[in-house]
Design a protein around this motif. Sequence first.
Motif, mmCIF file in Angstrom:
data_model
loop_
_atom_site.group_PDB
_atom_site.id
_atom_site.type_symbol
_atom_site.label_atom_id
_atom_site.label_comp_id
_atom_site.label_asym_id
_atom_site.label_seq_id
_atom_site.Cartn_x
_atom_site.Cartn_y
_atom_site.Cartn_z
ATOM 1 N N ASP A 122 -10.908 -3.541 6.172
ATOM 2 C CA ASP A 122 -10.968 -4.475 5.047
ATOM 3 C C ASP A 122 -9.898 -5.563 5.143
ATOM 4 N N VAL A 123 -8.702 -5.187 5.577
ATOM 5 C CA VAL A 123 -7.628 -6.179 5.718
ATOM 6 C C VAL A 123 -8.001 -7.185 6.811
ATOM 7 N N LEU B 59 -8.039 -1.617 -4.398
ATOM 8 C CA LEU B 59 -6.609 -1.467 -4.122
ATOM 9 C C LEU B 59 -5.973 -0.619 -5.217
ATOM 10 N N LEU C 128 0.839 -1.201 0.000
ATOM 11 C CA LEU C 128 0.000 0.000 0.000
ATOM 12 C C LEU C 128 0.878 1.256 0.000
ATOM 13 N N TYR D 251 -7.696 1.140 5.268
ATOM 14 C CA TYR D 251 -7.754 -0.264 4.857
ATOM 15 C C TYR D 251 -7.788 -1.245 6.034
ATOM 16 N N TRP E 111 -10.151 -11.003 -2.429
ATOM 17 C CA TRP E 111 -10.296 -9.597 -2.045
ATOM 18 C C TRP E 111 -11.482 -8.981 -2.804
#
Length: 151
Positions: free
Chosen positions: A88-89, A130, A72, A85, A122
């Motif tokens: 979400d991660v 992303l 990232l 993020y 994902w």
Amino acid sequence: MIEWLVLWGATEAAGIIVKPILEELVKDGAKDFAKDFFKDSLKNVIFGEKDPRQVAAGKALKKFLELVQQQLKISGLSPEQITLYIKDVKKFISNKSVNEILGKGFESDRESLDAELLEQTWTQLDLAALPARFKWQTIANQYLAEVQEIL
């Protein structure tokens, strides 16, 4: 809680994504995580109370999270953008198929991990887009090398 973070090497400032996710994982129960992580890999190995699989799974997850965070950052995101993020991660690493893929890195004859399946998962989980320069294959290759070192 601190004991698991020490064993995983996550007590020092591990990063924007890494530390909060690992702290929450420990609160939720590290033992259950390790069971899912090694669902197919090392499943016939039985250990005692201080199960080394839990330590190995935590160290591997820490490395994976560091690699995601690094991608990232390399993709040009600011620390504030990377923070967005975290949720979400966390959802991503909680997915059983992701845990299985990451656990396969512990197979001694494993030469690669399925980066394409990580990317598809994902997307299927409908997580935040992303950056275009984000490379799942780079993460998979580096993660596998790191896990082999843990072994």
